[in-house]
Design an enzyme around this catalytic site. Structure first.
Site, PDB file in Angstrom:
ATOM      1  N   HIS A 132       0.800  -1.229   0.000  1.00 46.02           N
ATOM      2  CA  HIS A 132       0.000   0.000   0.000  1.00 46.02           C
ATOM      3  C   HIS A 132       0.834   1.281   0.000  1.00 46.02           C
ATOM      4  O   HIS A 132       0.292   2.362  -0.109  1.00 46.02           O
ATOM      5  CB  HIS A 132      -0.932   0.029   1.224  1.00 46.02           C
ATOM      6  CG  HIS A 132      -0.222   0.401   2.494  1.00 46.02           C
ATOM      7  ND1 HIS A 132       0.540  -0.481   3.206  1.00 46.02           N
ATOM      8  CD2 HIS A 132      -0.133   1.579   3.165  1.00 46.02           C
ATOM      9  CE1 HIS A 132       1.050   0.118   4.271  1.00 46.02           C
ATOM     10  NE2 HIS A 132       0.662   1.378   4.267  1.00 46.02           N
TER      11      HIS A 132
HETATM   12  C1  UD1 Z   1      -1.589   6.346   5.459  1.00 46.96           C
HETATM   13  C2  UD1 Z   1      -0.247   6.753   6.076  1.00 46.96           C
HETATM   14  C3  UD1 Z   1       0.696   5.561   6.006  1.00 46.96           C
HETATM   15  C4  UD1 Z   1       0.093   4.332   6.657  1.00 46.96           C
HETATM   16  C5  UD1 Z   1      -1.282   4.048   6.068  1.00 46.96           C
HETATM   17  C6  UD1 Z   1      -1.923   2.934   6.849  1.00 46.96           C
HETATM   18  C7  UD1 Z   1       0.540   9.089   5.782  1.00 46.96           C
HETATM   19  C8  UD1 Z   1       1.463   9.965   5.025  1.00 46.96           C
HETATM   20  N1  UD1 Z   1       0.371   7.826   5.271  1.00 46.96           N
HETATM   21  O1  UD1 Z   1      -1.367   6.025   4.103  1.00 46.96           O
HETATM   22  O2  UD1 Z   1       1.895   5.878   6.701  1.00 46.96           O
HETATM   23  O3  UD1 Z   1       0.943   3.236   6.407  1.00 46.96           O
HETATM   24  O4  UD1 Z   1      -2.102   5.228   6.186  1.00 46.96           O
HETATM   25  O5  UD1 Z   1      -2.862   2.236   6.102  1.00 46.96           O
HETATM   26  O6  UD1 Z   1      -0.037   9.506   6.751  1.00 46.96           O
HETATM   27  N2  UD1 Z   1      -8.810   5.731   1.279  1.00 46.96           N
HETATM   28  C9  UD1 Z   1     -10.084   5.238   1.345  1.00 46.96           C
HETATM   29  N3  UD1 Z   1     -10.657   5.071   2.577  1.00 46.96           N
HETATM   30  C10 UD1 Z   1     -10.018   5.372   3.716  1.00 46.96           C
HETATM   31  C11 UD1 Z   1      -8.732   5.876   3.641  1.00 46.96           C
HETATM   32  C12 UD1 Z   1      -8.130   6.054   2.419  1.00 46.96           C
HETATM   33  O7  UD1 Z   1     -10.711   4.951   0.337  1.00 46.96           O
HETATM   34  O8  UD1 Z   1     -10.603   5.171   4.791  1.00 46.96           O
HETATM   35  C13 UD1 Z   1      -8.157   5.897  -0.050  1.00 46.96           C
HETATM   36  C14 UD1 Z   1      -8.332   7.274  -0.647  1.00 46.96           C
HETATM   37  O9  UD1 Z   1      -8.441   7.112  -2.017  1.00 46.96           O
HETATM   38  C15 UD1 Z   1      -7.015   7.956  -0.315  1.00 46.96           C
HETATM   39  C16 UD1 Z   1      -6.017   6.811  -0.332  1.00 46.96           C
HETATM   40  O10 UD1 Z   1      -6.750   5.682   0.123  1.00 46.96           O
HETATM   41  O11 UD1 Z   1      -6.675   8.956  -1.224  1.00 46.96           O
HETATM   42  C17 UD1 Z   1      -4.807   7.036   0.545  1.00 46.96           C
HETATM   43  O12 UD1 Z   1      -5.171   7.364   1.899  1.00 46.96           O
HETATM   44  P1  UD1 Z   1      -4.195   8.244   2.846  1.00 46.96           P
HETATM   45  O13 UD1 Z   1      -4.728   8.300   4.209  1.00 46.96           O
HETATM   46  O14 UD1 Z   1      -3.870   9.531   2.169  1.00 46.96           O
HETATM   47  O15 UD1 Z   1      -2.861   7.454   2.831  1.00 46.96           O
HETATM   48  P2  UD1 Z   1      -2.568   5.935   3.084  1.00 46.96           P
HETATM   49  O16 UD1 Z   1      -1.973   5.375   1.825  1.00 46.96           O
HETATM   50  O17 UD1 Z   1      -3.746   5.266   3.672  1.00 46.96           O
HETATM   51  N1  UDP Z   2      -4.346  -4.965   8.977  1.00 49.15           N
HETATM   52  C1  UDP Z   2      -5.678  -5.365   9.137  1.00 49.15           C
HETATM   53  N2  UDP Z   2      -6.388  -5.715   8.014  1.00 49.15           N
HETATM   54  C2  UDP Z   2      -5.840  -5.699   6.762  1.00 49.15           C
HETATM   55  C3  UDP Z   2      -4.498  -5.279   6.624  1.00 49.15           C
HETATM   56  C4  UDP Z   2      -3.786  -4.915   7.752  1.00 49.15           C
HETATM   57  O1  UDP Z   2      -6.200  -5.406  10.260  1.00 49.15           O
HETATM   58  O2  UDP Z   2      -6.536  -6.037   5.800  1.00 49.15           O
HETATM   59  C5  UDP Z   2      -3.586  -4.542  10.176  1.00 49.15           C
HETATM   60  C6  UDP Z   2      -2.281  -5.269  10.399  1.00 49.15           C
HETATM   61  O3  UDP Z   2      -2.475  -6.435  11.176  1.00 49.15           O
HETATM   62  C7  UDP Z   2      -1.435  -4.234  11.114  1.00 49.15           C
HETATM   63  C8  UDP Z   2      -1.931  -2.932  10.542  1.00 49.15           C
HETATM   64  O4  UDP Z   2      -3.204  -3.187   9.971  1.00 49.15           O
HETATM   65  O5  UDP Z   2      -1.671  -4.225  12.509  1.00 49.15           O
HETATM   66  C9  UDP Z   2      -0.980  -2.418   9.492  1.00 49.15           C
HETATM   67  O6  UDP Z   2      -1.544  -1.343   8.820  1.00 49.15           O
HETATM   68  P1  UDP Z   2      -0.980  -0.807   7.428  1.00 49.15           P
HETATM   69  O7  UDP Z   2      -0.242  -1.874   6.729  1.00 49.15           O
HETATM   70  O8  UDP Z   2      -2.134  -0.194   6.730  1.00 49.15           O
HETATM   71  O9  UDP Z   2      -0.032   0.400   7.872  1.00 49.15           O
HETATM   72  P2  UDP Z   2       1.503   0.508   8.309  1.00 49.15           P
HETATM   73  O10 UDP Z   2       1.745  -0.432   9.427  1.00 49.15           O
HETATM   74  O11 UDP Z   2       2.342   0.226   7.096  1.00 49.15           O
HETATM   75  O12 UDP Z   2       1.642   1.941   8.696  1.00 49.15           O
END
Ligand code: UD1
Ligand code: UDP
Length: 363
Positions: free
Chosen positions: A208
């Site tokens: 992701h």
């Molecule tokens: C964010 C964090 C990342 C973390 C991740 C966990 C930052 C810079 N990035 O990245 O460090 O690893 O969360 O998962 O803070 N979207 C949805 N529904 C949601 C959320 C997001 O559809 O509930 C989609 C939207 O299209 C959005 C994209 O996902 O534009 C990215 O979401 P965003 O919160 O900007 O960044 P993440 O990639 O989730």
């Molecule tokens: N996770 C979850 N469901 C999923 C994918 C991840 O519950 O489908 C949990 C996972 O066990 C971990 C956390 O989400 O605790 C990790 O989140 P993510 O990979 O989005 O973010 P990161 O850790 O890279 O910031």
């Protein structure tokens, strides 16, 4: 006892999961706290499912920042959090990790001279193109309590000139979260059956990170590697897909019928998939840790990691994103014995954090 209040700031899936043991510990100790949710994550399966399943109290505030550019997200969260902190005046705020929500919370609190505790301090990938790396550095440098998961992260902070008296090695609350939920997952969940998977008979994949999925060449390459691995090792690959990755995948013209895609999963289902996987392929920070804790070999689809402890103990290997090197890394990790010791603590991290705040009469 002095009557004080903690504001727990969170906004994304990993923050909810890793803050959950602290929230539970606050409840156990009857500590007054409120939860400020930035709304960075908002889809049910990225947000409310975790509050419900982990039986956490609903956030007291939700700023609904939603999706947007780095500045929009951070700026809107900063404005919203400041308003709440001005009104509620907590004695300390806790932030966890490295997201835009974390940076916004830390800046808002520091300008109001409210104490900040950074849970998971001192992580560095030394890759500044990653927005999270900027968030980590800036948050650490304006925090008063730096809760470092390991000695390695403590040393990183010391080298950056942060005073030893502000750094506390507590382990990582992700261990608490895994230990608190694994048994429950075994009892309640049957996801392997639902997807017709066998213990140690499949690969779990998640990708992701912005650097990987927003670049179509890299993302296509990773997906094609999954197909190749699935074919050559004759093993299914299951990929619960993050919404950022899903959006990109819909724009790629690939035949991916060999991969099992699911929506993002609830925590108990996901833990079960992790625990029973042959190996995990990921670019997630939390998954590198959880794989290491649950003794499942991990291949990290990146050139760097802010979790080097997992590599040091032999639980994780960095493959980068090129097809051949992903394949070679998988080949290597498929045959190793999971004999390492988890470097992230014994699951008492949230207790340690609250004990430290209590000792300083912040609770
Ligand atoms: C964010 C964090 C990342 C973390 C991740 C966990 C930052 C810079 N990035 O990245 O460090 O690893 O969360 O998962 O803070 N979207 C949805 N529904 C949601 C959320 C997001 O559809 O509930 C989609 C939207 O299209 C959005 C994209 O996902 O534009 C990215 O979401 P965003 O919160 O900007 O960044 P993440 O990639 O989730
Ligand atoms: N996770 C979850 N469901 C999923 C994918 C991840 O519950 O489908 C949990 C996972 O066990 C971990 C956390 O989400 O605790 C990790 O989140 P993510 O990979 O989005 O973010 P990161 O850790 O890279 O910031």
């Amino acid at each position: 006892m002095i009557h004080t209040m903690i504001s727990i700031i969170l906004g994304t899936r990993p923050e909810i999961i890793k803050m959950s043991p602290i929230i539970r510990e606050c409840q156990k100790r009857n500590i007054t706290f409120n939860i400020i949710h930035s709304g960075q994550h908002y889809s049910k399966n990225m947000d409310s499912v975790f509050f419900e399943q982990l039986e956490l109290p609903a956030p007291d505030y939700n700023i609904h920042v939603g999706s947007g550019t780095q500045a929009e997200q951070t700026g809107n969260a900063l404005i919203g959090i400041e308003r709440i902190l001005l009104e509620k005046r907590p004695d300390i705020v806790l932030v966890q990790g490295d997201t835009n929500t974390v940076l916004a919370g830390a800046i808002a609190a520091s300008k109001l001279n409210i104490k900040i505790g950074h849970v998971e301090a001192g992580l560095r990938s030394y890759f500044r193109e990653m927005p999270e790396e900027i968030n980590r550095v800036l948050t650490d440098h304006c925090s008063d309590y730096l809760f470092a998961p390991t000695e390695k992260s403590r040393n990183i902070l010391l080298k950056e000139g942060i005073s030893d008296k502000n750094i506390f090695v507590t382990g990582n609350t992700v261990v608490d979260a895994v230990y608190q939920n694994l048994e429950l997952s075994k009892k309640k969940i049957s996801i392997l059956k639902d997807y017709n998977l066998k213990k140690s008979g499949y690969i779990l994949a998640t990708v992701h990170r912005k650097e990987n999925v927003d670049n179509p060449v890299i993302f296509r390459n990773i997906l094609n590697s999954f197909l190749r691995i699935s074919n050559e090792f004759n093993i299914p690959v299951i990929y619960p897909i993050h919404p950022r990755a899903k959006k990109m995948m819909e724009m790629l013209d690939c035949n991916l019928s060999g991969i099992i895609f699911t929506e993002p999963l609830d925590y108990l289902s996901f833990l079960q998939l992790e625990q029973n996987a042959k190996i995990i392929l990921t670019d997630s920070g939390g998954l590198q840790e959880e794989a290491c804790i649950m003794k499942v070999p991990c291949v990290t689809l990146r050139d760097n990691t802010e979790r080097p402890e997992t590599v040091d103990v032999g639980a994780n290997i960095l493959s980068g994103t090129l097809s051949e090197s992903i394949f070679k890394s998988v080949e290597k990790m498929m045959s190793i014995k999971a004999e390492w010791i988890n470097p992230f603590g014994d699951g008492s991290s949230s207790k340690k954090i609250l004990d430290i705040l209590n000792k300083d009469q912040l609770l």
